[in-house]
Scaffold this motif. Structure first.
Motif, short mmCIF file in Angstrom:
data_model
loop_
_atom_site.label_atom_id
_atom_site.label_comp_id
_atom_site.label_asym_id
_atom_site.label_seq_id
_atom_site.Cartn_x
_atom_site.Cartn_y
_atom_site.Cartn_z
N CYS A 32 0.83 -1.21 0.00
CA CYS A 32 0.00 0.00 0.00
C CYS A 32 0.86 1.26 0.00
O CYS A 32 0.51 2.26 -0.63
CB CYS A 32 -0.99 0.01 1.16
N ILE A 35 2.14 1.77 -3.58
CA ILE A 35 1.07 2.29 -4.44
C ILE A 35 0.80 3.75 -4.11
O ILE A 35 0.58 4.58 -5.00
CB ILE A 35 -0.21 1.44 -4.31
N CYS A 39 0.70 7.09 -6.42
CA CYS A 39 -0.34 8.12 -6.46
C CYS A 39 0.28 9.51 -6.35
O CYS A 39 -0.05 10.42 -7.12
CB CYS A 39 -1.32 7.95 -5.29
N PHE A 79 -4.77 4.25 -9.51
CA PHE A 79 -3.80 4.08 -8.43
C PHE A 79 -4.44 4.30 -7.07
O PHE A 79 -4.14 3.59 -6.11
CB PHE A 79 -2.61 5.03 -8.62
N TYR A 82 -6.39 1.15 -6.26
CA TYR A 82 -5.49 0.07 -5.86
C TYR A 82 -4.92 0.32 -4.47
O TYR A 82 -4.76 -0.61 -3.67
CB TYR A 82 -4.34 -0.09 -6.86
N PHE A 83 -4.62 1.59 -4.16
CA PHE A 83 -4.13 1.93 -2.82
C PHE A 83 -5.18 1.59 -1.76
O PHE A 83 -4.86 0.97 -0.74
CB PHE A 83 -3.77 3.42 -2.74
#
Length: 201
Positions: A32, A35, A39, A79, A82-83
């Motif tokens: 995380c 990612i 971002c 992004f 996904y985070f």
């Protein structure tokens, strides 16, 4: 106005780069966090493109600035999503794993080739830019992914974790860029520069 905006963009870029450096040096090596760095890197590219637009004197320089900025514009929603999934301990399988970034890549490819079909930018030049259909589909996809990601984060917090106002910050992290983007697209400020990345920053 242009000088002030340039200063604001450079300040946001500096603040984001500092936060990225701190996370790299002190943060845990978790998916995380990696990612999240992605971002923030996209926000830096988006803001940097606005500074380049302020300095652009030719249409070719505008093309380069828009090419850089659209990396952030097209991929930031994916992004962020996904985070949120990684941060909440979720997993993505099958089509859900690849669909957000695939759609983002398609939007970016359409932007790069817009001069041939004008589906991302209906017109593009020093006198201004008019957005086309696929610019708006990218905006809608980004809004949807940002909201879904924020809902995942919001729903994952328990009462103890919310003592510092984390839920309020999550709501603000969604509303700020969406509000600034809506203001920018509505033409209320009548500026050729995009204020949306300031909200993401």
């Amino acid at each position: 106005m242009a000088f002030l905006l340039g200063g604001i963009y450079i300040t946001v870029i500096g603040a984001v780069l500092v936060s990225m450096a701190v996370l790299l040096l002190k943060g845990r090596k978790e998916l995380c966090n990696r990612i999240y760095l992605g971002c923030q890197g996209l926000v830096v590219l988006w803001c940097a493109s606005q500074v380049l637009l302020l300095l652009a004197k030719t249409e070719q320089e505008m093309v380069i600035a828009y090419g850089i900025g659209n990396v952030g514009i097209c991929f930031v929603g994916a992004f962020w999503y996904y985070f949120a999934v990684a941060y909440t301990g979720g997993t993505l399988n099958g089509i859900r794993k690849y669909l957000p970034v695939s759609i983002s890549a398609c939007h970016y490819a359409i932007m790069l080739t817009s001069g041939w079909h004008h589906l991302y930018y209906e017109s593009f030049g020093k006198n201004g830019v008019e957005y086309g259909l696929f610019f708006y589909t990218n905006v809608v996809m980004t809004y949807v992914l940002v909201v879904i990601g924020a809902m995942k984060l919001y729903g994952n917090l328990d009462k103890e974790q919310d003592e510092g106002g984390a839920r309020g910050l999550i709501i603000a992290s969604v509303l700020a860029p969406i509000f600034l983007n809506a203001v920018n697209l509505s033409g209320m400020l009548n500026t050729s520069f995009d204020i949306t990345p300031l909200g993401f920053g």
